[in-house]
Scaffold this motif. Structure first.
Motif, short mmCIF file in Angstrom:
data_model
loop_
_atom_site.label_atom_id
_atom_site.label_comp_id
_atom_site.label_asym_id
_atom_site.label_seq_id
_atom_site.Cartn_x
_atom_site.Cartn_y
_atom_site.Cartn_z
N ARG A 35 -8.40 19.62 10.86
CA ARG A 35 -9.76 19.68 11.41
C ARG A 35 -10.64 20.59 10.56
O ARG A 35 -11.85 20.48 10.60
CB ARG A 35 -9.74 20.15 12.86
N ASP A 36 -10.01 21.49 9.82
CA ASP A 36 -10.76 22.43 8.99
C ASP A 36 -10.49 22.13 7.51
O ASP A 36 -9.34 22.20 7.06
CB ASP A 36 -10.33 23.87 9.32
N ALA A 37 -11.56 21.79 6.78
CA ALA A 37 -11.38 21.37 5.38
C ALA A 37 -10.76 22.48 4.53
O ALA A 37 -9.93 22.20 3.66
CB ALA A 37 -12.72 20.94 4.80
N GLY A 38 -11.13 23.73 4.80
CA GLY A 38 -10.59 24.85 4.02
C GLY A 38 -9.08 24.98 4.21
O GLY A 38 -8.32 25.09 3.23
N ARG A 39 -8.63 24.95 5.47
CA ARG A 39 -7.19 25.06 5.73
C ARG A 39 -6.44 23.84 5.18
O ARG A 39 -5.32 23.95 4.67
CB ARG A 39 -6.92 25.19 7.24
N GLY A 40 -7.09 22.67 5.25
CA GLY A 40 -6.45 21.45 4.74
C GLY A 40 -6.30 21.49 3.23
O GLY A 40 -5.23 21.16 2.69
N THR A 41 -7.36 21.91 2.55
CA THR A 41 -7.31 21.97 1.08
C THR A 41 -6.27 22.98 0.62
O THR A 41 -5.53 22.74 -0.34
CB THR A 41 -8.71 22.36 0.54
#
Ligand SMILES: NC(=O)c1ccc[n+]([C@@H]2O[C@H](COP(=O)([O-])OP(=O)(O)OC[C@H]3O[C@@H](n4cnc5c(N)ncnc54)[C@H](OP(=O)(O)O)[C@@H]3O)[C@@H](O)[C@H]2O)c1
Length: 167
Positions: A35-41
């Motif tokens: 849900r969070d692009a930063g954590r996903g990246t």
């Protein structure tokens, strides 16, 4: 078109481990989602450092716009989806003092209703021979076994409809 797999809530925990395993075993593209692009990246970069190459898709299962955007992306880019793993979920800690009713509402919102919404949006684009895996918990069977025999029978019946289940 290459085969394609999507794992929800996979920036950490069990979902992250599933993505790692799929990258090693699945003959196709594997999407880590968060849900969070930063954590996903950051999670993708962590797997890159292991020599694995997952792709990334932003996906908040509680956000209908995010769910539909992801569905449209897979439909347009891959003509559908071969594997969907509904892993995203939340759990209150045992020691949490939030009132039970609030815990139940918040938990059901993600673990049941949002997973139901994922199924409703994505089942139409699952390719022939595809797979949908819903990650559950032993707590489900414990709770089911505490229901009355009549209610257990309804939950287990093959003819229960979504409306009755939700009710
Ligand atoms: N660990 C266990 O012992 C256990 C036991 C039984 C069942 N399970 C089930 O296994 C699954 C994974 O659990 P886990 O232990 O790996 O939990 P976890 O480490 O807390 O990871 C849960 C993942 O789900 C994501 N998530 C939560 N709400 C989301 C939303 N609305 N949209 C998208 N992603 C969302 C989290 O993202 P954020 O990082 O952004 O929060 C995180 O990536 C869950 O369905 C859980 O019910 C776990």
């Amino acid at each position: 078109m290459p085969k394609v797999a999507l794992v929800t809530g996979s920036n950490k925990g069990i979902g992250f481990a599933i993505v790692r395993s799929l990258c090693k075993q699945f003959a196709g593209d594997v999407f880590l989602s968060s849900r969070d692009a930063g954590r996903g990246t950051a999670a993708v970069e962590s797997l890159n450092s292991e020599g694995l190459k997952p792709l990334f898709q932003q996906l908040d299962i509680n956000d209908p716009e995010s769910v539909r955007a992801a569905r449209d992306f897979f439909n347009e880019k891959y003509g559908g989806l071969d594997v969907l793993i509904n892993n995203a979920g939340i759990a209150f800690k045992n020691a949490d003092t939030t009132p039970f009713g609030t815990q139940a509402e918040v938990t059901l919102k993600t673990n049941f209703f949002a997973t139901r919404d994922m199924c409703n949006e994505f089942l139409p684009i699952i390719k022939p021979g595809g797979r949908v895996v819903n990650v559950s918990s032993v707590m489900s069977s414990i709770a089911l076994n505490r229901c009355s025999p009549e209610l257990q029978a309804r939950f287990r019946s093959n003819d229960i409809r979504e409306e009755e289940l939700v009710g």
